[in-house]
Structures are given as C-alpha cells and as structure tokens.
Design a protein around this motif. Structure first.
Motif, PDB file in Angstrom:
ATOM      1  N   ALA A 139       0.822  -1.217   0.000  1.00 36.06           N
ATOM      2  CA  ALA A 139       0.000   0.000   0.000  1.00 36.06           C
ATOM      3  C   ALA A 139       0.854   1.264   0.000  1.00 36.06           C
ATOM      4  O   ALA A 139       0.556   2.230  -0.716  1.00 36.06           O
ATOM      5  CB  ALA A 139      -0.955  -0.003   1.185  1.00 36.06           C
ATOM      6  N   GLU A 140       1.917   1.284   0.775  1.00 39.24           N
ATOM      7  CA  GLU A 140       2.778   2.471   0.833  1.00 39.24           C
ATOM      8  C   GLU A 140       3.480   2.701  -0.498  1.00 39.24           C
ATOM      9  O   GLU A 140       3.605   3.841  -0.953  1.00 39.24           O
ATOM     10  CB  GLU A 140       3.800   2.349   1.969  1.00 39.24           C
ATOM     11  N   LEU A 141       3.927   1.638  -1.151  1.00 39.50           N
ATOM     12  CA  LEU A 141       4.573   1.775  -2.454  1.00 39.50           C
ATOM     13  C   LEU A 141       3.585   2.297  -3.494  1.00 39.50           C
ATOM     14  O   LEU A 141       3.917   3.176  -4.295  1.00 39.50           O
ATOM     15  CB  LEU A 141       5.163   0.436  -2.902  1.00 39.50           C
ATOM     16  N   LEU A 142       2.367   1.783  -3.477  1.00 36.59           N
ATOM     17  CA  LEU A 142       1.339   2.259  -4.413  1.00 36.59           C
ATOM     18  C   LEU A 142       1.042   3.730  -4.163  1.00 36.59           C
ATOM     19  O   LEU A 142       0.945   4.524  -5.107  1.00 36.59           O
ATOM     20  CB  LEU A 142       0.069   1.418  -4.293  1.00 36.59           C
ATOM     21  N   ARG A 143       0.903   4.108  -2.913  1.00 36.63           N
ATOM     22  CA  ARG A 143       0.643   5.519  -2.580  1.00 36.63           C
ATOM     23  C   ARG A 143       1.770   6.406  -3.102  1.00 36.63           C
ATOM     24  O   ARG A 143       1.520   7.436  -3.722  1.00 36.63           O
ATOM     25  CB  ARG A 143       0.499   5.670  -1.064  1.00 36.63           C
ATOM     26  N   ARG A 144       3.007   6.003  -2.874  1.00 30.90           N
ATOM     27  CA  ARG A 144       4.144   6.797  -3.346  1.00 30.90           C
ATOM     28  C   ARG A 144       4.170   6.888  -4.867  1.00 30.90           C
ATOM     29  O   ARG A 144       4.485   7.942  -5.426  1.00 30.90           O
ATOM     30  CB  ARG A 144       5.450   6.204  -2.831  1.00 30.90           C
ATOM     31  N   ALA A 145       3.856   5.797  -5.538  1.00 30.53           N
ATOM     32  CA  ALA A 145       3.838   5.807  -7.000  1.00 30.53           C
ATOM     33  C   ALA A 145       2.791   6.780  -7.528  1.00 30.53           C
ATOM     34  O   ALA A 145       3.063   7.596  -8.413  1.00 30.53           O
ATOM     35  CB  ALA A 145       3.588   4.397  -7.531  1.00 30.53           C
ATOM     36  N   VAL A 146       1.593   6.707  -6.984  1.00 34.34           N
ATOM     37  CA  VAL A 146       0.519   7.607  -7.435  1.00 34.34           C
ATOM     38  C   VAL A 146       0.882   9.061  -7.146  1.00 34.34           C
ATOM     39  O   VAL A 146       0.750   9.933  -8.009  1.00 34.34           O
ATOM     40  CB  VAL A 146      -0.834   7.232  -6.781  1.00 34.34           C
ATOM     41  N   LEU A 147       1.363   9.337  -5.945  1.00 37.64           N
ATOM     42  CA  LEU A 147       1.717  10.715  -5.596  1.00 37.64           C
ATOM     43  C   LEU A 147       2.897  11.222  -6.410  1.00 37.64           C
ATOM     44  O   LEU A 147       2.950  12.411  -6.759  1.00 37.64           O
ATOM     45  CB  LEU A 147       2.000  10.826  -4.101  1.00 37.64           C
ATOM     46  N   ALA A 148       3.833  10.351  -6.766  1.00 37.53           N
ATOM     47  CA  ALA A 148       4.962  10.774  -7.600  1.00 37.53           C
ATOM     48  C   ALA A 148       4.493  11.136  -9.005  1.00 37.53           C
ATOM     49  O   ALA A 148       5.004  12.083  -9.611  1.00 37.53           O
ATOM     50  CB  ALA A 148       6.015   9.675  -7.663  1.00 37.53           C
ATOM     51  N   LEU A 149       3.514  10.415  -9.519  1.00 39.40           N
ATOM     52  CA  LEU A 149       2.988  10.713 -10.856  1.00 39.40           C
ATOM     53  C   LEU A 149       2.125  11.969 -10.857  1.00 39.40           C
ATOM     54  O   LEU A 149       1.948  12.592 -11.896  1.00 39.40           O
ATOM     55  CB  LEU A 149       2.199   9.513 -11.387  1.00 39.40           C
ATOM     56  N   ASP A 150       1.566  12.312  -9.715  1.00 36.29           N
ATOM     57  CA  ASP A 150       0.820  13.558  -9.515  1.00 36.29           C
ATOM     58  C   ASP A 150      -0.300  13.796 -10.533  1.00 36.29           C
ATOM     59  O   ASP A 150      -0.394  14.859 -11.130  1.00 36.29           O
ATOM     60  CB  ASP A 150       1.794  14.734  -9.511  1.00 36.29           C
ATOM     61  N   PRO A 151      -1.190  12.806 -10.726  1.00 36.86           N
ATOM     62  CA  PRO A 151      -2.299  13.031 -11.655  1.00 36.86           C
ATOM     63  C   PRO A 151      -3.379  13.909 -11.029  1.00 36.86           C
ATOM     64  O   PRO A 151      -3.501  13.969  -9.803  1.00 36.86           O
ATOM     65  CB  PRO A 151      -2.836  11.620 -11.891  1.00 36.86           C
ATOM     66  N   ALA A 152      -4.158  14.546 -11.865  1.00 35.73           N
ATOM     67  CA  ALA A 152      -5.316  15.292 -11.376  1.00 35.73           C
ATOM     68  C   ALA A 152      -6.473  14.339 -11.092  1.00 35.73           C
ATOM     69  O   ALA A 152      -7.300  14.595 -10.223  1.00 35.73           O
ATOM     70  CB  ALA A 152      -5.743  16.337 -12.404  1.00 35.73           C
ATOM     71  N   THR A 153      -6.504  13.224 -11.842  1.00 34.39           N
ATOM     72  CA  THR A 153      -7.598  12.265 -11.727  1.00 34.39           C
ATOM     73  C   THR A 153      -7.037  10.852 -11.727  1.00 34.39           C
ATOM     74  O   THR A 153      -6.181  10.521 -12.541  1.00 34.39           O
ATOM     75  CB  THR A 153      -8.587  12.428 -12.906  1.00 34.39           C
ATOM     76  N   VAL A 154      -7.547  10.024 -10.818  1.00 33.23           N
ATOM     77  CA  VAL A 154      -7.162   8.615 -10.734  1.00 33.23           C
ATOM     78  C   VAL A 154      -8.419   7.778 -10.942  1.00 33.23           C
ATOM     79  O   VAL A 154      -9.440   8.015 -10.295  1.00 33.23           O
ATOM     80  CB  VAL A 154      -6.531   8.287  -9.364  1.00 33.23           C
ATOM     81  N   VAL A 155      -8.319   6.797 -11.837  1.00 35.62           N
ATOM     82  CA  VAL A 155      -9.443   5.924 -12.141  1.00 35.62           C
ATOM     83  C   VAL A 155      -9.083   4.499 -11.748  1.00 35.62           C
ATOM     84  O   VAL A 155      -8.119   3.932 -12.263  1.00 35.62           O
ATOM     85  CB  VAL A 155      -9.788   5.968 -13.649  1.00 35.62           C
ATOM     86  N   ALA A 156      -9.840   3.936 -10.825  1.00 36.20           N
ATOM     87  CA  ALA A 156      -9.700   2.523 -10.473  1.00 36.20           C
ATOM     88  C   ALA A 156     -10.560   1.741 -11.452  1.00 36.20           C
ATOM     89  O   ALA A 156     -11.784   1.838 -11.415  1.00 36.20           O
ATOM     90  CB  ALA A 156     -10.148   2.275  -9.043  1.00 36.20           C
ATOM     91  N   CYS A 157      -9.930   1.001 -12.331  1.00 38.97           N
ATOM     92  CA  CYS A 157     -10.657   0.339 -13.411  1.00 38.97           C
ATOM     93  C   CYS A 157     -11.375  -0.937 -12.998  1.00 38.97           C
ATOM     94  O   CYS A 157     -12.236  -1.408 -13.735  1.00 38.97           O
ATOM     95  CB  CYS A 157      -9.697   0.057 -14.564  1.00 38.97           C
ATOM     96  N   ASP A 158     -11.015  -1.486 -11.864  1.00 39.23           N
ATOM     97  CA  ASP A 158     -11.691  -2.689 -11.386  1.00 39.23           C
ATOM     98  C   ASP A 158     -11.734  -2.665  -9.861  1.00 39.23           C
ATOM     99  O   ASP A 158     -11.129  -1.797  -9.229  1.00 39.23           O
ATOM    100  CB  ASP A 158     -11.024  -3.963 -11.919  1.00 39.23           C
ATOM    101  N   ASP A 159     -12.470  -3.602  -9.304  1.00 37.78           N
ATOM    102  CA  ASP A 159     -12.637  -3.636  -7.846  1.00 37.78           C
ATOM    103  C   ASP A 159     -11.319  -3.858  -7.118  1.00 37.78           C
ATOM    104  O   ASP A 159     -11.092  -3.310  -6.042  1.00 37.78           O
ATOM    105  CB  ASP A 159     -13.650  -4.712  -7.446  1.00 37.78           C
ATOM    106  N   GLU A 160     -10.433  -4.659  -7.709  1.00 35.97           N
ATOM    107  CA  GLU A 160      -9.147  -4.919  -7.079  1.00 35.97           C
ATOM    108  C   GLU A 160      -8.310  -3.644  -7.000  1.00 35.97           C
ATOM    109  O   GLU A 160      -7.652  -3.389  -5.983  1.00 35.97           O
ATOM    110  CB  GLU A 160      -8.378  -6.009  -7.845  1.00 35.97           C
TER     111      GLU A 160
END
Length: 146
Positions: A64-85
């Motif tokens: 979870a921490e690695l995923l959070r860091r990856a998303v925050l490093a990419l700095d998107p305006a919008t994040v889309v979770a494409c599936d339930d997982e």
C-alpha cells in the motif's frame, strides 16, 4: 506502468489479463484501447494518460505504501480505479473506503478519484459499456486553472 508519466489522468488496474500475466504491459488489450478512445471522446488529448498495475512482476499486490508513493509521484489530477481490485488497493494506499462505491467521484489528497467497478468485464455487454461511459463522463478534463 504504461503511458505518459505526469499525465493528468492515471488508470489503475488490479486484475491482470492473461496477456498481462505473461508479461505484457498493463492496458495492452481491449480495455486499454477502449479507455484511450473514451478519453479522446471526453476531450482529453490522446497522450494525456498513464496506466499503473497494482501488482508487482510476480503478480503479488503492491504494498500500500509503495502504491501511494507511485501515485503521488505521478501527480495526476484524476485517478481511475478500473476494477474492484484496483479500488481496494487504492483504498488501502490512501486510507479511504470511498472508491468501493463505483461511479462516485471523490477528492482524495487533492486528486479526483473514481472507481469504475469492472471496466474490462463490461466490454462484452453493451448495457455495461454504457454504464462505464456514463461513469467516465463524470471526469471530464479539468479546465484552467487546474
């Protein structure tokens, strides 16, 4: 990861297709083609997206921490979770249960987030595709100022 880093839109995928399990890039199949076409129809530039798998090369879920860091490093305006997982992984990474409700747009750490609730699975059914399109229309490109 695929696409353009630092794009305004980040797609996250939590369930690998057969090709992806064999090492293909995320969003290499019909789901990626449909998502990119949807973006253009919504008014995004064709190159304004990135895709991120929420699993590692061995197929295990990302920490979870690695995923959070990856998303925050990419700095998107919008994040889309494409599936339930992907929604579950993002909820764990950002300590929010909001993405468990498909079709709702949430503000998390200054980003818009939405869970689609099974985009790839919906491609085989016209009614389900319409539902996905309706959900994607909730996240049009942001106008200036961002």
């Amino acid at each position: 990861m695929v696409g353009n880093a630092f794009s305004p839109l980040l797609f996250c995928k939590g369930r690998a297709s057969a090709a992806e399990k064999n090492g293909a890039d995320p969003f290499c199949g019909a789901d990626g083609t449909a998502l990119r076409a949807s973006l253009v129809a919504l008014g995004y530039a064709p190159e304004h997206w990135a895709g991120l798998a929420t699993w590692d090369n061995g197929g295990a879920p990302l920490d979870a921490e690695l995923l959070r860091r990856a998303v925050l490093a990419l700095d998107p305006a919008t994040v889309v979770a494409c599936d339930d997982e992907a929604a579950q992984a993002l909820c764990a990474a950002f300590v929010t249960g909001d993405l468990q409700v498909p079709g709702q747009v949430w503000s998390v750490c200054g980003m818009r987030m939405i869970g689609l609730g099974g985009f790839e699975d919906a491609l085989g059914d016209s009614r389900s595709k319409q539902l996905m399109w309706a959900r994607l229309k909730l996240i049009p490109p942001l106008g200036a100022p961002y």
